[in-house]
Scaffold this active site. Sequence first.
Site, PDB file in Angstrom:
ATOM      1  N   GLU A  27     -27.707  53.428  44.189  1.00  0.00           N
ATOM      2  CA  GLU A  27     -27.377  53.232  45.596  1.00  0.00           C
ATOM      3  C   GLU A  27     -25.910  53.571  45.846  1.00  0.00           C
ATOM      4  O   GLU A  27     -25.555  54.152  46.871  1.00  0.00           O
ATOM      5  CB  GLU A  27     -27.672  51.773  45.969  1.00  0.00           C
ATOM      6  N   GLU A  38     -25.551  57.211  45.826  1.00  0.00           N
ATOM      7  CA  GLU A  38     -26.103  57.730  47.079  1.00  0.00           C
ATOM      8  C   GLU A  38     -25.087  57.553  48.213  1.00  0.00           C
ATOM      9  O   GLU A  38     -24.876  58.457  49.026  1.00  0.00           O
ATOM     10  CB  GLU A  38     -27.412  57.006  47.415  1.00  0.00           C
ATOM     11  N   CYS A  51     -33.334  46.855  48.977  1.00  0.00           N
ATOM     12  CA  CYS A  51     -33.954  46.098  47.891  1.00  0.00           C
ATOM     13  C   CYS A  51     -34.797  44.931  48.374  1.00  0.00           C
ATOM     14  O   CYS A  51     -35.523  44.333  47.598  1.00  0.00           O
ATOM     15  CB  CYS A  51     -32.945  45.630  46.856  1.00  0.00           C
ATOM     16  N   SER A  87     -31.163  53.284  52.270  1.00  0.00           N
ATOM     17  CA  SER A  87     -30.998  53.918  50.966  1.00  0.00           C
ATOM     18  C   SER A  87     -32.379  54.268  50.441  1.00  0.00           C
ATOM     19  O   SER A  87     -33.335  53.506  50.628  1.00  0.00           O
ATOM     20  CB  SER A  87     -30.320  52.941  50.010  1.00  0.00           C
ATOM     21  N   LYS A  96     -42.554  40.828  47.654  1.00  0.00           N
ATOM     22  CA  LYS A  96     -42.619  41.656  46.452  1.00  0.00           C
ATOM     23  C   LYS A  96     -44.064  41.918  46.057  1.00  0.00           C
ATOM     24  O   LYS A  96     -44.372  42.906  45.407  1.00  0.00           O
ATOM     25  CB  LYS A  96     -41.878  40.963  45.302  1.00  0.00           C
ATOM     26  N   GLU A 114     -44.936  44.750  48.088  1.00  0.00           N
ATOM     27  CA  GLU A 114     -44.201  45.937  47.654  1.00  0.00           C
ATOM     28  C   GLU A 114     -44.858  46.591  46.438  1.00  0.00           C
ATOM     29  O   GLU A 114     -45.028  47.804  46.391  1.00  0.00           O
ATOM     30  CB  GLU A 114     -42.752  45.559  47.328  1.00  0.00           C
ATOM     31  N   GLU A 158     -47.542  54.147  47.238  1.00  0.00           N
ATOM     32  CA  GLU A 158     -46.626  55.162  46.713  1.00  0.00           C
ATOM     33  C   GLU A 158     -45.869  54.680  45.479  1.00  0.00           C
ATOM     34  O   GLU A 158     -45.153  55.451  44.840  1.00  0.00           O
ATOM     35  CB  GLU A 158     -45.639  55.612  47.800  1.00  0.00           C
ATOM     36  N   CYS A 204     -32.167  36.176  48.485  1.00  0.00           N
ATOM     37  CA  CYS A 204     -33.360  35.952  47.651  1.00  0.00           C
ATOM     38  C   CYS A 204     -33.531  34.498  47.215  1.00  0.00           C
ATOM     39  O   CYS A 204     -34.651  34.034  47.036  1.00  0.00           O
ATOM     40  CB  CYS A 204     -33.311  36.830  46.415  1.00  0.00           C
TER      41      CYS A 204
END
Lengths: 399, 157, 623
Positions: C306, C309, C333, C353, C392, C395, C400, C550
């Site tokens: 990141e 990036e 994230c 990102s 999560k 996710e 994908e 989190c």
Amino acid sequence: MNTLNKIKRTGPVLFSEYEKGSAVKKVLEMEREDILFEIKDSGLKGRGGAGFPVSTKWMITAAANADKKFIVCNADEGEPGTFKDRVLLLEYPELVFEGMIIAGYTIGAKEGIVYLRAEYSYMLEFLENFLEEMRKQNLLGKNICGKGFDFDIFIRLGSGAYVCGEETALIESLEGHRGEPRNRPPFPVNTGYLGFPTAVNNVETLASVPNIINKGGEWYHKHGTDKSTGSKLFSVSGDCKYPGVYELPWGTTLNEIINITGAEDTKAIQVGGASGICLPATEFGRKLSYEDISTGGSIMIFNKSRNMLEVLKNFMEFFVEESCGQCTPCRIGNVKLLEGVEMIEKNEYTIEYIEKLKELGRTMQVASKCGLGQSSPNPFISILENFKDEIFNNKPVLN
Amino acid sequence: MNDSEKNIRNEFIQTLVQRFGKERTALLPVLQEIQKKFFYIDEHSQQEVARLLNIHPVEVNSVISFYAFLYDKPRGRNTVRVCKNIICNYHGSLEIAKALSTELGIGFNETTKDGKVTLEYANCFGMCDKSPSILVNDQIHERVNKESVLNLIRDLK
Amino acid sequence: MEKELRSPVSQRPLIVKDGKSKTGIGATVSIELNGEKMQVQLGKTILEICKENKIHIPTLCYHEDLCIAGNCRMCLVEVEGMRTLQASCAFPVTSPVKIKTFSDKVRKARKHIVDLMLSEHYGECYSCVRNNNCELQTLAKEYGVDSYEFGHICEPRFEIDSSSHAVVRDMDKCILCRRCVRTCIDLQEVGVLEAINRGYDTKISTFMDKPLADVICINCGQCINRCPTGALHANDPSDEIWKAIEDPKKHVVLQTAPSPRAAIGEEFGLPAGISMTGQLNTAIKRMGFDRVFDTNFTADLTIMEEGTELLSRLRKAIVDKDSSVMLPQFTSCSPGWVKFIEHFYPEYLDYLSTAKSPQQMFGSVIKTFYAKEEGIDPKDIVTVALMPCAAKKFECNRPEMDSSGFKDVDYGLTTREMAKMIREAGLRLPELPKTNFDEPFGDASGAGLIFGATGGVMEAALRTVYELVTGRPVPFKNLNIDVCRGMKGIKEASVKLENCKEEFGFLEGVELKFIVAHGTANAKHVMEMLIKGELAGYHFVEIMACPGGCIGGGGQPIPTSELIRKLRVKAIYEEEASMPVRKSHENPRIKYIYEKFLTDGPGGKLSHKLLHTKYLKRGKYIN
């Protein structure tokens, strides 16, 4: 409109002779404090049922410091057996609207909102036309009667929810929410519609105002009883020859009502609608007044042929449907009470359990969030107490 | 619902928002008008209203479901409501209900196959002095009887 | 967090914050509480006063993160002179009142309310995920419920909605306190849950009662954390995980995020704020997992990717004057946040990102790099991610997420579910010895650890980016970038880049401006700023979907409160301060993986295949 009302009896107070616009003209010359004193002298209390002194409500709203204030006319007349507001709105709209203008002037509101129940939407066109006429006569709009006061009235329709007759639920509904009552405090007089100080008054309360202004608080106070001044509109229905709306002085007894309306063989009278109490013949000497039987004016008469358990079931079904479902005691409590009625109906009950339900009803009266849940156990408790012989006799009790 | 039906609704809702404003206070008036025109407030319209008033679709749905006179499911072009207050019951509303049901061939909370009428019970109309009464769309009919209600529904379009 | 801002005006208690200066009436009022005279601050609610005086008032709809509802009526008290009982959570004291908190009338009412709730509460406690941690159960005990006074529902009324990977809704257990509604609409501003119908038919519903998977739920699970009963819980994969553990052919690998370690002790009776990293590793190994890895390793990897990036975006924007480059760069994230922006701001996805979250990076690294190094067929590897998070779970099931050629992460497991598995295994977590993480990933850097707290990703990224650019450590004492820390909803700060290395000469003198926000309500605010153009000149934005980051995630132990979240954060920062390596780029294993495996470096071709992802323009429309 295919509805003819014809008030059965117009009394000398609410329906004394009145010249359209006269009270508004008078009031605009008065100091706001003087209006409040006049209302205070009259002893006028809220006519929706709770009986809160109008002068106090207006005084707090008037004293509140805010950019905007609102006067709301509660025309969500949903209490079963009540129809006086229908009659007032259709036959004496000038009293209601002028009462709103006076209230607006007194508390410093520039906008009045009529919350009209959906069931009365057939009146909408007539009322809108009436308001338009008032605007033409400069009783509404900018610079009313040339006295520099701007005020207008708008009508908002309800969508079928009894609980919206509760003032904070009504405000929630106006704001575009579910009609769920708010916590009090804060009260609408401080934090009402859109957070602004708001006076919510019943149709009949507002309709009483113009005559108080014209004839004076003292004149008004002379009618009725000491603590219940003026007169009251009673919506009388059920087993009587002449159902309808009656203007009667406070302090009228149930016996008198029976006589006036030509009721015969009367067994029970439900005073105050479904949320009121049911009285047997032994209590017909009691007076309709804030100090004895306080009521919004619904009188339902039942004669000897009627089954009181059936009446009670009808009322409890009503509350189960109309509870907003927000607070626990009302949402579930009413269902339990209705189940109790059904148990009696099916003869599958124990007296102990019914007593337990009455206790639950007493909890609901003090624990529910708003007036709906606080009063819905009234018919359960009063009908089962006052008509226990009819309901429980001749039926075997299962243990 | 196809795109052209959606567009018709979008345009109508746009005019309503212009008329009633973009504030949440406009929600009930907007819903009432949609209901009047399309007889119920479909999923798409609910979302369009939510978008324009900047609220969540589930809030619109929640409000609709709260009020007895707002609907989120298809229904008839006309609504006939029978008062079920005890006073009306004692003056014959139950027989009237039965007559209506038989004539229309549907039960309560049901809609005729041709989409003409939805039959419903409702709580007190405030007509106890002229009971029994029924509400046909937003018109009240007082002191009705079996014959008069059947005439009323025959006249419905 | 400024929660007052989000509660409806009408429902806000009349709190007079500073009585002295504003009203002149005087800041206190004298009251009588259960016969005891006292002075209290004007405008405080009875509930607050009772708390301060160590008087326990039962509550259900009240939650300190949420606006006042006053609808369960459990907290009723008697106020002298009032006909009805008053909900203490909603009653501000503004005049001298006499309050009784346990009179006969009060106790009877509360008992009745518990009885009523129980009569409608389907199911048995022993078969409920919230057994022993259920507020209704606790109240039933407090009020001596020994029978169902008003009957008990014997048939379920609703179908359980387990359509969502993250949140299961069992409305038969719902008591309609509406905490979830206030969480979803007011706290998170997602707006998926509301009450529908009225009276007895009232229930919590999605738009048109659709399955949760079909509406715009972001899976943050905050509603679960605030549900007093078992009506909302996470979709638990532990049975399948047990099955995999028992299957000799399967190589079961568990990665653990930092936040579960800082909170799982609460599930075993410890106070909040005690880190259990070493003990948890022992438990995981004893339960039969083949390896336990630290997600912080891929948190470090995330920082590398990141950060690179960001630098590349900055280079394109400043040097190449490329106007198609989106700045500020938003972190990606938090899967709740990712789904939030996909639904609510799909046209702004290019700001995100492209780096995957640490969880997903680890999944693909395990099934490629690790599989190769260890000589295990990736099809036999089962990866489990222990996360503080409900999202999560969603996710790892995004279609994908298969860049390894397999489902990168097989199961997302919450802290609560792990605690349950540990209990099932008969292990007493707090008493276990400590074990280190397994090789080849070993212990990660402290930068990865602080990902667990709001502002942590930003702090970690700054430590690396600043040093990459200037060759010097960030100019903050002990590397602690305090402006990133704390519970303020939106934090913003900047750091000036001076004496840059030659290759980063284009950044000389640039004031690197960044924003940190947590909770999607605050994220929404940041997005509105972006839309209004108020973020011009900003470079990096960290967003976490959950309040507190989190550590306040939807998979964490229940209950949650601002204090609990603060204690968990404290545990993380304390642990971090003592770590030998505190910068992602100095993690030796990170260096190793770039040398051995991702040989074309951060942002390189293989990185892009394995560690970066694409987003979906979901939009708000529900079909």
